[in-house]
Structures are given as structure tokens and as C-alpha cells.
Design an enzyme around this catalytic site. Sequence first.
Site, PDB file in Angstrom:
ATOM      1  CG  HIS A  71      -1.957   1.027   1.258  1.00  0.00           C
ATOM      2  ND1 HIS A  71      -1.702   2.348   1.537  1.00  0.00           N
ATOM      3  CD2 HIS A  71      -3.281   0.951   0.980  1.00  0.00           C
ATOM      4  CE1 HIS A  71      -2.830   3.041   1.451  1.00  0.00           C
ATOM      5  NE2 HIS A  71      -3.810   2.209   1.111  1.00  0.00           N
ATOM      6  CG  HIS A  83      -7.220   0.645  -1.412  1.00  0.00           C
ATOM      7  ND1 HIS A  83      -6.551   0.899  -0.229  1.00  0.00           N
ATOM      8  CD2 HIS A  83      -7.491  -0.677  -1.420  1.00  0.00           C
ATOM      9  CE1 HIS A  83      -6.420  -0.240   0.442  1.00  0.00           C
ATOM     10  NE2 HIS A  83      -6.978  -1.215  -0.258  1.00  0.00           N
ATOM     11  CE1 TYR A 140     -11.846   1.060   5.017  1.00  0.00           C
ATOM     12  CE2 TYR A 140     -10.850   2.550   6.612  1.00  0.00           C
ATOM     13  CZ  TYR A 140     -10.766   1.807   5.452  1.00  0.00           C
ATOM     14  OH  TYR A 140      -9.612   1.814   4.725  1.00  0.00           O
ATOM     15  CB  CYS A 191      -4.198   3.592  -2.308  1.00  0.00           C
ATOM     16  SG  CYS A 191      -5.332   4.588  -1.334  1.00  0.00           S
ATOM     17  CG  ASP A 234      -9.711   3.687   0.485  1.00  0.00           C
ATOM     18  OD1 ASP A 234      -9.937   3.101   1.550  1.00  0.00           O
ATOM     19  OD2 ASP A 234      -8.594   4.119   0.178  1.00  0.00           O
ATOM     20  CG  HIS A 235     -10.648   6.442   3.686  1.00  0.00           C
ATOM     21  ND1 HIS A 235      -9.614   7.296   3.911  1.00  0.00           N
ATOM     22  CD2 HIS A 235     -10.205   5.210   3.994  1.00  0.00           C
ATOM     23  CE1 HIS A 235      -8.567   6.603   4.327  1.00  0.00           C
ATOM     24  NE2 HIS A 235      -8.899   5.333   4.384  1.00  0.00           N
TER      25      HIS A 235
HETATM   26  C1  DNO Z   1      -6.546   3.231   5.413  1.00  0.00           C
HETATM   27  C2  DNO Z   1      -5.954   2.053   4.740  1.00  0.00           C
HETATM   28  C3  DNO Z   1      -4.578   1.732   5.258  1.00  0.00           C
HETATM   29  C4  DNO Z   1      -4.124   0.382   4.713  1.00  0.00           C
HETATM   30  C5  DNO Z   1      -2.763  -0.023   5.193  1.00  0.00           C
HETATM   31  C6  DNO Z   1      -2.307  -1.262   4.484  1.00  0.00           C
HETATM   32  O1  DNO Z   1      -7.709   3.377   5.421  1.00  0.00           O
HETATM   33  O2  DNO Z   1      -5.953   2.205   3.373  1.00  0.00           O
HETATM   34  O3  DNO Z   1      -4.603   1.706   6.639  1.00  0.00           O
HETATM   35  O4  DNO Z   1      -5.018  -0.592   5.115  1.00  0.00           O
HETATM   36  O5  DNO Z   1      -1.839   0.985   5.015  1.00  0.00           O
HETATM   37  O6  DNO Z   1      -1.278  -1.848   5.196  1.00  0.00           O
END
Ligand code: DNO
Length: 358
Positions: free
Chosen positions: A207, A274, A333, A245, A319-320
Amino acid sequence: MKMTFRWFGEKDDSVTLEQIRQIPGSPSIVGALYDVPVGDAWSLEKVQELKNTVEKAGLKLEVIESVNVHEDIKLGLPSRDKYIENYKESIRNLGKIGVKVICYNFMPVFDWLRTELAMKLEDGSEAMAYDDSIVQKLDPVKMVEDMATNSNGYVLPGWEPYRLKELKDTLEKYKDIDEEKLFENLKYFLENIIPVCEEVDVKMAIHPDDPPWSLFGLPRIVTNKENLNRLVKLVDSPYNGLTLCSGSLGSNPKNNIPELIRHFGSMGRIHFGHVRNLKFVSDKKFHESSHLSSDGSFDMFEIMKAYHDIGFEGYIRPDHGRMIWGEKARPGYGLYDRALGVAYLNGLWEAIDNMKKQ
Ligand code: DNO
């Protein structure tokens, strides 16, 4: 493209598997074990139990986010070998239960960072925000306390108290670690684990650092195209891949996300995407937004089209999300806004797919 949805387990998530099952298309689960201290091996028994729980709800478990990397590995301490052996065992056990991709990160000490977890947007929703001018003035120890007290009672992933309780000591240990040294330590880690991944057919997907620049003087290396190019060559195997991401890399506007997707995707090195949007306020100052292009600064159509054009067959997740409709959940989340994200990304995909067939 295989749509997925992150879930934090029965004990630690306000969102249930039953709810996820009813999101259009029933995305498969991105899961993890949250009660195993970082550095310990994930036992077959525990991962099997997680898989059974997910499958009982009619869903699949093929992606893990994350198996966290012990600080001693990132620091390159002699004790790293013991933790690498444990990591290999986790990979083997995850392979046995059919996991295909492991997302992880190599950020020193901290995982992702925001200066606000619940910033009110004009429409009344709440989103996470980042302002670098605030970070410049922050004391990291104080910041960790703030993250812990402002997260709706949840322990944020990457901010687990056990990882952070020796914060001052850990920060001290990084004094001699620069980007070069961190790259070396990542190489050592990958050289050791990738042969196991090849043997059991589990792909590693690093990531990016979030945000993708150095914080508190700590080195950060998973930040831009040049470094990602270097990273995939550290061990030149398809099993050494990326979690692309959009929000993390994209918070530096010099990173062109569709271009990165085309570049690394056509090399077969993106295993997990992501996909989220954010809105720039000024340089190094942004807040997160809904997934919709017009709500943020990214062209989500171009992002999804890039994945489509490269024939992406890996995993994607929204994602978020913002907090909407009065939901109380882990920052980023909740159920609702991420479910809207799934529907929107699937909609874009279907439209792109059909357009090409005409
Ligand atoms: C945040 C996530 C990160 C991700 C880690 C992977 O929301 O995208 O915390 O899970 O960095 O190790």
C-alpha cells in the site's frame, strides 16, 4: 475486476456481513485478524475461522488487509529474521485457505494520517481531512492521543495502541534510517518472503504511504512513480506487486493516477485497487469526499477506464467513505457511503464495458 469491501470482523465493526451481502453484487470481503499482535504468525486455525465466518454469510474471502510488518523488519534489526519467519508462516496459512492477495505497508511507525476525522462538509456529512500546516506543528505523541480519542471509540487500523505505546523509543530508533536504508530493508524482506508467495500463490500488494511524503522526519518511500518502479524491481516477480490507492498517491497532484494504473497495471503488478476521491483545498491540504467525480478533484471515469483498458482482473474496493445519514462507525469505514461507492464504481465499469461492445 472483482469488487470487494473491507470488513473489520464481528467484534470490531458496526457493519455486518449480512449488510455487505445486500450491497448490489455482494462484494467479497477484505478481512484481517485484529487480535494478533504485529509480528506474530497468523495461525491456520484463526484464519480458517475467519474464512468460515465470511463464507457462512454467503461471501468470499480472497484479500487480506493488512498483515502488518513488524517495526524491526523496517528498521533492519537483527531480530527481523524471527519476524520474517512468522510472516512466512502467515502467508502459508493464508494460502491454505485460498487467500490470493495480501495488502501490507512499509510506512515507518505510522500508517495513514489525517488531521481531522470528522470534518463537516456543506451537505452536513462528515469526512476525514488533512492539512500539512497543522502536521508541521504537531507533536507526534500528542497526535497519537488525539487519533485515539476522536475515532468514535474504535481503534483505527495502523494506530493500534500496542504498536504505538513505545512511540518515543521507536522514533528514536529511526534516527539513522533514511530512504536508502528503508529501501534496503524492504528489499531484504521481499527477497525472503516472495519465494514463499510464489510457492503458495499469494500475491503481495504494498500500500502506498498516505500521505505520500515524509512526516516528522521519518522516511517514506512508497510515494511516486519513480519509487514504485524501483520497488517492483527490488524483486522482479509478479508476486511483488502493488495496492494502487488513488487517494493516497493522489494526494500528491504530481501523481497521475490513471497513468500509474496503465503503467503498473500493464506490467501485471497491480493486484488490488483502492478507489476513492478527495477534494484539494490547496497544496497539501485536502478533505475526502464521496466517490462521485464532481464531488472531488479526481476524474473517477478516467480511473475506472484505465483499469478497464488494461483488462484488470484483480481486486478493487471503494475506499474511505463519509459519515452520512447519521451513521456512527469507524472513521472512513461506515456502510452507507462505501456502499454508494460500490454501486457507483460498478456503474462506471458496466458503462465502460458496454460502450466498448457497441
Ligand atoms: C486506510 C488504509 C490503510 C491500509 C494499510 C495497508 O484506510 O488504506 O490503513 O489498510 O496501510 O497496510
